[in-house]
Design a protein around this motif. Structure first.
Motif, PDB file in Angstrom:
ATOM      1  N   GLN A 225       0.849  -1.200   0.000  1.00 58.41           N
ATOM      2  CA  GLN A 225       0.000   0.000   0.000  1.00 58.41           C
ATOM      3  C   GLN A 225       0.876   1.239   0.000  1.00 58.41           C
ATOM      4  O   GLN A 225       1.960   1.246   0.579  1.00 58.41           O
ATOM      5  CB  GLN A 225      -0.891   0.040   1.253  1.00 58.41           C
TER       6      GLN A 225
ATOM      7  N   TRP B  19      -3.406   3.715  -2.877  1.00 59.62           N
ATOM      8  CA  TRP B  19      -3.149   2.664  -3.857  1.00 59.62           C
ATOM      9  C   TRP B  19      -2.852   1.355  -3.145  1.00 59.62           C
ATOM     10  O   TRP B  19      -2.233   1.341  -2.070  1.00 59.62           O
ATOM     11  CB  TRP B  19      -1.962   3.096  -4.727  1.00 59.62           C
ATOM     12  N   CYS B  20      -3.303   0.252  -3.764  1.00 59.79           N
ATOM     13  CA  CYS B  20      -3.080  -1.072  -3.207  1.00 59.79           C
ATOM     14  C   CYS B  20      -2.676  -2.041  -4.307  1.00 59.79           C
ATOM     15  O   CYS B  20      -3.318  -2.094  -5.373  1.00 59.79           O
ATOM     16  CB  CYS B  20      -4.350  -1.579  -2.518  1.00 59.79           C
ATOM     17  N   ASN B  21      -1.630  -2.814  -4.040  1.00 57.22           N
ATOM     18  CA  ASN B  21      -1.216  -3.905  -4.932  1.00 57.22           C
ATOM     19  C   ASN B  21      -1.373  -5.207  -4.160  1.00 57.22           C
ATOM     20  O   ASN B  21      -0.619  -5.464  -3.215  1.00 57.22           O
ATOM     21  CB  ASN B  21       0.222  -3.704  -5.391  1.00 57.22           C
TER      22      ASN B  21
ATOM     23  N   ARG C  77     -10.859  -1.005  -9.583  1.00 52.12           N
ATOM     24  CA  ARG C  77      -9.862  -2.066  -9.776  1.00 52.12           C
ATOM     25  C   ARG C  77      -9.976  -2.472 -11.248  1.00 52.12           C
ATOM     26  O   ARG C  77     -10.425  -3.544 -11.577  1.00 52.12           O
ATOM     27  CB  ARG C  77     -10.148  -3.245  -8.849  1.00 52.12           C
TER      28      ARG C  77
ATOM     29  N   ASP D  52      -4.289  -4.093  -9.337  1.00 54.42           N
ATOM     30  CA  ASP D  52      -4.169  -2.965  -8.419  1.00 54.42           C
ATOM     31  C   ASP D  52      -5.515  -2.308  -8.200  1.00 54.42           C
ATOM     32  O   ASP D  52      -6.427  -2.403  -9.035  1.00 54.42           O
ATOM     33  CB  ASP D  52      -3.211  -1.916  -8.996  1.00 54.42           C
ATOM     34  N   SER D  53      -5.598  -1.593  -7.084  1.00 57.02           N
ATOM     35  CA  SER D  53      -6.835  -0.861  -6.785  1.00 57.02           C
ATOM     36  C   SER D  53      -6.500   0.509  -6.221  1.00 57.02           C
ATOM     37  O   SER D  53      -5.447   0.701  -5.595  1.00 57.02           O
ATOM     38  CB  SER D  53      -7.680  -1.640  -5.778  1.00 57.02           C
ATOM     39  N   THR D  54      -7.407   1.448  -6.450  1.00 59.97           N
ATOM     40  CA  THR D  54      -7.272   2.796  -5.902  1.00 59.97           C
ATOM     41  C   THR D  54      -8.547   3.158  -5.155  1.00 59.97           C
ATOM     42  O   THR D  54      -9.654   2.906  -5.647  1.00 59.97           O
ATOM     43  CB  THR D  54      -7.044   3.828  -7.026  1.00 59.97           C
TER      44      THR D  54
ATOM     45  N   CYS E 163      -5.900  -2.305   3.031  1.00 59.39           N
ATOM     46  CA  CYS E 163      -6.230  -3.122   1.872  1.00 59.39           C
ATOM     47  C   CYS E 163      -5.909  -4.575   2.229  1.00 59.39           C
ATOM     48  O   CYS E 163      -4.926  -4.851   2.925  1.00 59.39           O
ATOM     49  CB  CYS E 163      -5.421  -2.679   0.665  1.00 59.39           C
TER      50      CYS E 163
END
Lengths: 110, 115
Positions: B6, B22-24, B69, B74-76, B92
């Motif tokens: 994150q 942001w998240c991976n 997503r 990835d997601s925001t 996340c």
């Protein structure tokens, strides 16, 4: 002893003693429960889980007890170590996800 | 195996400003979750994705929060405009698939302070 702090209940135990952390849940239909450990600055980490068809489950140094009659969960940690200092959350199944309890801070005294 | 990443780890903004996190997730994990954790409380689910689709956003304040997503990886998470009560840690998590029996792995979180 156990005391209510400003934000979280806190349990203080001597290193080497056993710890018991309690959790009351709300939904009598919940079928699955998880205990998480959250260290400072980190996300929650899975410790142990239990399904409602069991009343006890043991892991490495940890035991979870489930009392469905009074909707109560407990987490027992044997021979508590400094590395066990953290906030512990119980989470109960709710639909397809989980609802987390408010948490208990465990403080291990040298 | 790399965990959930994150960024940023910390963010300070003034109320009414916008912010994005942001998240991976862990490679190969189809399910991604965003949680809000207010100080002294347990995490509260905001939104759950399965690949690039939303499974549950019932607790997302949609007037100000949005998440995407787009490519299923990835997601925001965005807040626009932020309020004082949005101060929290945003966590996340990802799991291999949907379902309660799939362990959720959490990232370290982004601590947001709204002044």
């Amino acid at each position: 002893g156990e005391s209510v702090g400003l934000h979280l209940p806190t349990l203080s135990v001597q290193e080497g003693d056993n710890s018991i952390i309690n959790c009351a849940y709300s939904n009598s239909a919940s079928d699955y429960f998880i205990w998480y450990k959250q260290e400072s600055g980190k996300g929650p980490q899975f410790i142990i889980d239990i399904r409602s068809n069991m009343d006890k489950r043991q892991g490495q140094r940890v035991t979870v007890l489930l009392n469905k009659t009074v909707k109560h969960l407990s987490l027992q940690i044997a021979a508590t170590q400094p590395g066990d200092s953290a906030v512990y959350f119980c989470a109960e199944e709710y639909g397809q996800n989980f609802v987390f309890g408010p948490g208990t801070r465990l403080s291990v005294l040298p | 195996e790399a965990g959930v990443a994150q960024s940023p780890r910390y963010k300070i903004i003034e109320k009414r400003q916008s912010v994005a996190f942001w998240c991976n997730p862990i490679s190969g994990h189809a399910t991604l979750y965003w949680y809000q954790q207010i100080l002294g409380q347990g995490p509260k689910l905001l939104i759950q994705f399965q690949n690039n689709g939303v499974v549950d956003d019932s607790q997302l304040p949609k007037d100000r929060f949005s998440a995407e997503r787009l490519k299923g990886v990835d997601s925001t998470l965005k807040i626009q405009p932020a309020k004082l009560e949005d101060s929290a840690v945003y966590l996340c998590a990802s799991s291999l698939d949907r379902g309660l029996w799939n362990e959720q792995f959490f990232g370290p979180g982004t601590r947001l302070t709204v002044l």
